[in-house]
Design an enzyme around this catalytic site. Sequence first.
Site, PDB file in Angstrom:
ATOM      1  N   SER A   1       0.867  -1.176   0.000  1.00 49.72           N
ATOM      2  CA  SER A   1       0.000   0.000   0.000  1.00 49.72           C
ATOM      3  C   SER A   1       0.897   1.217   0.000  1.00 49.72           C
ATOM      4  CB  SER A   1      -0.931   0.014   1.212  1.00 49.72           C
ATOM      5  OG  SER A   1      -0.189   0.161   2.411  1.00 49.72           O
TER       6      SER A   1
ATOM      7  N   GLY B   1     -15.576   9.681 -18.875  1.00 48.33           N
ATOM      8  CA  GLY B   1     -16.375   8.773 -19.694  1.00 48.33           C
ATOM      9  C   GLY B   1     -16.608   9.416 -21.047  1.00 48.33           C
TER      10      GLY B   1
ATOM     11  N   ASN C   1     -18.270  13.109 -21.727  1.00 50.31           N
ATOM     12  CA  ASN C   1     -17.367  14.158 -22.224  1.00 50.31           C
ATOM     13  C   ASN C   1     -17.893  14.781 -23.519  1.00 50.31           C
ATOM     14  OD1 ASN C   1     -15.577  13.700 -20.126  1.00 50.31           O
ATOM     15  ND2 ASN C   1     -14.222  12.401 -21.328  1.00 50.31           N
TER      16      ASN C   1
ATOM     17  N   GLN D   1     -11.197   2.979 -27.654  1.00 50.28           N
ATOM     18  CA  GLN D   1     -10.425   2.142 -26.737  1.00 50.28           C
ATOM     19  C   GLN D   1     -10.767   0.663 -26.817  1.00 50.28           C
ATOM     20  OE1 GLN D   1     -12.177   4.927 -25.796  1.00 50.28           O
ATOM     21  NE2 GLN D   1     -11.231   5.928 -24.031  1.00 50.28           N
ATOM     22  N   GLN D   2     -11.964   0.334 -27.234  1.00 54.51           N
ATOM     23  CA  GLN D   2     -12.359  -1.075 -27.264  1.00 54.51           C
ATOM     24  C   GLN D   2     -11.725  -1.835 -28.418  1.00 54.51           C
ATOM     25  OE1 GLN D   2     -13.367  -2.304 -24.796  1.00 54.51           O
ATOM     26  NE2 GLN D   2     -15.198  -1.441 -23.870  1.00 54.51           N
TER      27      GLN D   2
ATOM     28  N   LYS E   1      -1.153  16.852 -36.765  1.00 53.78           N
ATOM     29  CA  LYS E   1      -1.312  17.042 -38.215  1.00 53.78           C
ATOM     30  C   LYS E   1      -2.748  17.342 -38.617  1.00 53.78           C
ATOM     31  CE  LYS E   1       2.624  14.039 -39.318  1.00 53.78           C
ATOM     32  NZ  LYS E   1       3.060  12.793 -40.023  1.00 53.78           N
ATOM     33  N   GLY E   2      -3.674  17.317 -37.654  1.00 54.60           N
ATOM     34  CA  GLY E   2      -5.044  17.694 -37.965  1.00 54.60           C
ATOM     35  C   GLY E   2      -5.980  16.519 -38.150  1.00 54.60           C
TER      36      GLY E   2
ATOM     37  N   GLY F   1      -9.832  13.955 -27.915  1.00 57.29           N
ATOM     38  CA  GLY F   1     -10.602  13.279 -28.953  1.00 57.29           C
ATOM     39  C   GLY F   1     -12.103  13.392 -28.730  1.00 57.29           C
ATOM     40  N   ASP F   2     -12.525  13.328 -27.477  1.00 61.30           N
ATOM     41  CA  ASP F   2     -13.956  13.472 -27.160  1.00 61.30           C
ATOM     42  C   ASP F   2     -14.440  14.873 -27.518  1.00 61.30           C
ATOM     43  OD1 ASP F   2     -13.815  10.895 -26.129  1.00 61.30           O
ATOM     44  OD2 ASP F   2     -13.578  11.572 -24.065  1.00 61.30           O
TER      45      ASP F   2
END
Length: 328
Positions: A36, A48, A52, A172-173, A227-228, A256-257
């Site tokens: 710990s 999430g 978002n 992500q999946q 780069k866009g 990205g969201d």
Amino acid sequence: MQIAITGSIATDHLMTFPGRFADSLVVEQLDKISLSFLVEELDVRRGGVAANICFGMAGLGLRPLLVGSVGSDWVDYRSWLERHGVDCGSVRVSELRHTARFICTTDVDQAQIASFYAGAMSEAREIELRPVAERAGGLDLVLIGANDPEGMLRHTEECRALGYPFAADPSQQLAFADGPFIRRLVEGATWLFSNEYEAHLTEQKTGWTADEVLARVGTRVTTLGSKGVRIERRGEPTIEVGVARELRKADPTGVGDAFRAGFLAGLSWDLHPERCAQVGSMLATYVIETIGTQEYEIARGGFLQRFTDAYGPAAAAEVAPHLSGVRA
């Protein structure tokens, strides 16, 4: 245009350990590890992908429909989203599980020990889209973001069966899904969102070439980092949009969201895909300039000035009439 955003709703619990994990690890005893760490800081952030994206769209004056599964512990989070203009009436509340959580501790070397608790997110497969559409008076587009895999598949198949246009955004999946599963998520999408790495991963796992992927979707939108953005449509010239300049770089989490939020806002305003990508890129800079995915604020005048600086007065003139609901 009525857009439903499906995907994860979660909170991030981020802790800072003022030492080095490596100093507490005994290589010969890793099979018996029991440790710990006393942390000094705890930062709880709302997150999430679906939440978002909805937050970003609401910040641009829209009222997006959030669709996902949470626990009864999400009362404060719901209040936050509703205060910012998000429609949470179609969020499912689990009777058994807590809202999904990402729990991460970072040491002075930036090494991390983390866990992700899916919790109520695993019940997203119980959500049916038809009642959402009935409550909203119809759905013009459903974004299917990273979520419980079976939930993503159910939403995709329901869209096909009921004729709801959908945007595939597995993000992500993709790392955990196999080729047949990804093909079922992508086939027939009106829009396919991914970053450059995810685009290559999609092709690798499905066995489709880039042209074959494009043949199965309406439009492919690929973010390229600094780069866009690249937008590809069958039979049309490729569109490339550069990034908007950020004032500072604080934290890239959620960029990205935010791009998707801006892009979808542009679609709801019936703008050309190039203009949608410009709105998305502009909104993404607000996230990279702040710590946290929902901590930025948009003011109409400042947004339009920065948009004009990035993409010119003609582009800003097209966007300006749609920002009447954004605070001055």
